[in-house]
Design an enzyme around this catalytic site. Sequence first.
Site, PDB file in Angstrom:
ATOM      1  N   CYS A 173       0.811  -1.224   0.000  1.00  0.00           N
ATOM      2  CA  CYS A 173       0.000   0.000   0.000  1.00  0.00           C
ATOM      3  C   CYS A 173       0.844   1.275   0.000  1.00  0.00           C
ATOM      4  O   CYS A 173       0.475   2.263  -0.639  1.00  0.00           O
ATOM      5  CB  CYS A 173      -0.995   0.007   1.153  1.00  0.00           C
ATOM      6  SG  CYS A 173      -0.290  -0.238   2.793  1.00  0.00           S
ATOM      7  N   ASP A 368      -7.748   5.287  -1.844  1.00  0.00           N
ATOM      8  CA  ASP A 368      -7.405   4.071  -1.110  1.00  0.00           C
ATOM      9  C   ASP A 368      -6.831   3.017  -2.059  1.00  0.00           C
ATOM     10  O   ASP A 368      -7.510   2.580  -2.987  1.00  0.00           O
ATOM     11  CB  ASP A 368      -8.665   3.533  -0.439  1.00  0.00           C
ATOM     12  CG  ASP A 368      -8.387   2.401   0.539  1.00  0.00           C
ATOM     13  OD1 ASP A 368      -7.223   1.966   0.619  1.00  0.00           O
ATOM     14  OD2 ASP A 368      -9.323   1.954   1.220  1.00  0.00           O
ATOM     15  N   HIS A 370      -6.212  -0.095  -1.434  1.00  0.00           N
ATOM     16  CA  HIS A 370      -6.406  -1.445  -0.920  1.00  0.00           C
ATOM     17  C   HIS A 370      -7.394  -2.300  -1.702  1.00  0.00           C
ATOM     18  O   HIS A 370      -7.637  -3.444  -1.332  1.00  0.00           O
ATOM     19  CB  HIS A 370      -6.830  -1.381   0.549  1.00  0.00           C
ATOM     20  CG  HIS A 370      -5.774  -0.796   1.439  1.00  0.00           C
ATOM     21  ND1 HIS A 370      -5.722   0.551   1.741  1.00  0.00           N
ATOM     22  CD2 HIS A 370      -4.706  -1.362   2.049  1.00  0.00           C
ATOM     23  CE1 HIS A 370      -4.684   0.782   2.519  1.00  0.00           C
ATOM     24  NE2 HIS A 370      -4.048  -0.353   2.719  1.00  0.00           N
TER      25      HIS A 370
END
Length: 482
Positions: A173, A368, A370
């Site tokens: 990440c 994000d 993820h």
Amino acid sequence: MKVVRDRGAVSPSKTTTTDTSKSSFISDSSEPGSTDTKFSKPSLWSSFFASAFSVFDIYRDSSSTSHNEAPHIRHRNGWTSSVKKIVTSGTMRRIQERVLGTSKTGISNTTSDIWLLGACYKISQDDSSGNADATNALAAFHRDFSSRILITYRKGFDMIEDSKLTSDVNWGCMLRSSQMLVAQALLFHRLGRTWRKPLDKPLDRDYVEILHLFGDSEASAFSIHNLLQAGKAYGLAAGSWVGPYAMCRSWESLARSKREETNLEYKTLPMAVYVVSGCEDGERGGAPVLSIEDAARHCSEFSKGREDWTPILLLVPLVLGLDKINPRYIPSLQATFTFPQSLGILGGKPGASTYIVGVQDENAFYLDPHEVQPVVNFSRDDVEANTSSYHCDVVRHIPLDLIDPSLAIGFYCRDKDDFDDFCSLASKLADESNGAPLFTVANSYKSSKHDSSEVRDDDPLGVMTMNDAEEGCLNEDDWQLL
């Protein structure tokens, strides 16, 4: 190579809203990297989604489901495998966000201005304007936010050297967040701040070329493969987490190696890279020092002495506290998004790095990384390519006081005038910081030596140097967690 020279805030009244009726404007307050979402009335559907994600998503939380035995289900079960495939797909993630999301009516109830990478969206209302101006501003913000490049976990790419890993799920990440920040710098350099993702094809060739640079193979200059190779000296390794400081240094190393390569049709990163860590690489304590002389040296080295100044990417890694960010730094962090040179922040929750691109009051908006998506490969001149996986319509936010104190701020300065303007803004911000500057600006390290020598390493404001963090003021595992 096309270089666009524009800078400044975006006028909502001139921004088209053609695509806003086809996409939902969602405020998602869930934590980065987490799929736990709070809701007031449990239902059969919500129980199903919550338990499914607690079993299969990349960030598991045992408290989110009562099925304690679920993680031990054998994958050879056909039904379980099918459910896992659906749950870990982007489609299922989006369904979960829309079914369990706590707010679907907009950013927030406040009418405060929104700042997104140097652009201001005024959504305040008065009796004479009614709701029209606020609606147009929100639509313009949504168009701008969804035009930022999103880079997420991928699966199915070529193995990373001898690791046998073909996905960066659960560990990449921070690398993905850093790729997003550098991608925005390239967008601003080549297409300008007012560029928006195209609604129709053919696509802008410069845009496609930028995305190609971040492909998931060694052939792409800024791939995760090449980042890991360049960052070996700073502890980067496939399958391991990495901190913001090591990430910034790895980009500096990668940019240098690409600059030294021959047989390149054009410079892959047409700007110098300067990691602002202060005197003796931050070992003297206190806030980092941006040296104007050092910035000029980086520009000269980048142009191999042919130019006095070039475009420059500034990366400022910081540690603004121990377990949590010191609240005295939050106003300054907010203010950096008002700088025309803003590239946002690499930061998030521990173990879940995100790319923070904007602020409104105490909330930070972020992209994000993820979500797990299949690898995408297209050529640098494929103007008909499907680039939908590189953008996101879901607006997520996190309170600024909850982000991890280990972070890095980015800025892009197009030329010397732009850099001078940045230095002026940064100096003013430091002067108004009530003794808690994020960083300072000086002509050289020598001119700041006296001030920095007076700052103790145990500064009560919570500023920690990179050396302090690595020597033990922060546990090494905690430092590498973000």
